[in-house]
Design a protein around this motif. Sequence first.
Motif, PDB file in Angstrom:
ATOM      1  N   ASN A 119      15.487 153.422  29.362  1.00  0.00           N
ATOM      2  CA  ASN A 119      16.225 151.920  30.818  1.00  0.00           C
ATOM      3  C   ASN A 119      16.859 151.119  30.194  1.00  0.00           C
ATOM      4  OD1 ASN A 119      14.809 152.201  33.261  1.00  0.00           O
ATOM      5  ND2 ASN A 119      12.774 152.400  31.784  1.00  0.00           N
ATOM      6  N   VAL A 120      17.905 150.414  30.190  1.00  0.00           N
ATOM      7  CA  VAL A 120      18.472 149.188  30.095  1.00  0.00           C
ATOM      8  C   VAL A 120      18.126 147.913  30.466  1.00  0.00           C
ATOM      9  CG1 VAL A 120      20.415 148.388  31.072  1.00  0.00           C
ATOM     10  CG2 VAL A 120      20.425 150.507  31.677  1.00  0.00           C
ATOM     11  N   GLU A 125      23.640 144.530  27.696  1.00  0.00           N
ATOM     12  CA  GLU A 125      24.862 145.945  28.135  1.00  0.00           C
ATOM     13  C   GLU A 125      24.250 146.964  28.662  1.00  0.00           C
ATOM     14  OE1 GLU A 125      28.244 145.049  26.856  1.00  0.00           O
ATOM     15  OE2 GLU A 125      28.484 142.865  26.188  1.00  0.00           O
ATOM     16  N   ARG A 126      25.092 147.496  29.583  1.00  0.00           N
ATOM     17  CA  ARG A 126      25.138 148.757  30.215  1.00  0.00           C
ATOM     18  C   ARG A 126      24.875 150.188  29.598  1.00  0.00           C
ATOM     19  NH1 ARG A 126      22.613 151.204  34.873  1.00  0.00           N
ATOM     20  NH2 ARG A 126      23.659 153.270  35.628  1.00  0.00           N
ATOM     21  N   THR A 129      23.689 150.501  26.050  1.00  0.00           N
ATOM     22  CA  THR A 129      22.825 151.038  26.541  1.00  0.00           C
ATOM     23  C   THR A 129      22.683 152.802  26.657  1.00  0.00           C
ATOM     24  OG1 THR A 129      21.845 149.445  27.340  1.00  0.00           O
ATOM     25  CG2 THR A 129      20.194 151.985  27.426  1.00  0.00           C
ATOM     26  N   ASN A 162      16.596 153.132  34.461  1.00  0.00           N
ATOM     27  CA  ASN A 162      18.225 152.406  35.651  1.00  0.00           C
ATOM     28  C   ASN A 162      19.373 153.382  35.057  1.00  0.00           C
ATOM     29  OD1 ASN A 162      18.007 151.610  33.519  1.00  0.00           O
ATOM     30  ND2 ASN A 162      17.438 149.095  34.006  1.00  0.00           N
ATOM     31  N   LEU A 163      18.864 154.090  33.876  1.00  0.00           N
ATOM     32  CA  LEU A 163      20.186 155.396  33.311  1.00  0.00           C
ATOM     33  C   LEU A 163      20.381 156.177  34.053  1.00  0.00           C
ATOM     34  CD1 LEU A 163      18.613 155.587  30.826  1.00  0.00           C
ATOM     35  CD2 LEU A 163      20.461 154.398  31.199  1.00  0.00           C
TER      36      LEU A 163
END
Length: 278
Positions: A119-120, A125-126, A129, A162-163
């Motif tokens: 996950n992030v 930071e997204r 990731t 949440n990816l």
Amino acid sequence: MIQSAVTIALVPQLKTGPWIFWENLEAGISKAAQLGFDGVELFTPAADSIEPSILKTLLEKYSISLAAVGTGAGKVIKGLTLTDPNPDVRKLAITFITDMINFGARFNAPAIIGSMQGNVAAGVERERTFEWLAEGLSALATHAEAKGVPLIYEPLNRYETNLINTLTDGAGFIQRLDTRNIKLLADLFHMNIEEESIPETIRKVGPLIGHVHFADSNRRPVGMGHTSIPEIAEALYQINYTGYVSAEAFPWPNPDEAARQTIRAYKQFFTTASSHTS
């Protein structure tokens, strides 16, 4: 021809998960063969949990194939993911999955990356990731290619990561990588939550699909929920899919009946003359 498979989990920590047979490897393989499944999908604690010669003997004894190997125990038992902020943890995750690739490749079976994508994390930071995920998948896909098997990447629903949650987003992501050895896993349970239309998505990503998890809307065996399977089966035929539909479903009401229901559904939608119209 689209092939059938059923899951066997040998990981006590995953006891509440969506797998049909549990704990006893030979019993699971024997029952799968008796019911007419083409293959079994294994979830083991690690790559060295089963002696390859023993598995080879069992597969030959019951004339059944190894469809795929799961890697989820790497996260559940060891807490490893490809997107952990700690680089040492990411390296251990790659090592764990590499070992699983080597194990599966002995039987021409791919490894699946689902929960080990991670996950992030909070405070990360997204974009960073996704860079870690790309690095890990690329390295693993290159290794899998050298072993003669694809790498299977599974988009999960929003409650599990949440990816990447949809096959369309998964397709866009893997197509931006240098490797072409990554295939998508179309899990009907996750897709029921995230996709606007499962059949349309299957037709859209087409050749990128390398494995299918066969479960109904409630994650029980197909036929025990409200997912409309005829349209999905037709879409799989339209993209000329020839891989496995593998029952990653809850063993409801019990493992034996769940397996019987799955093979009934498989035969209904994938082995009858009326199963597709194209």
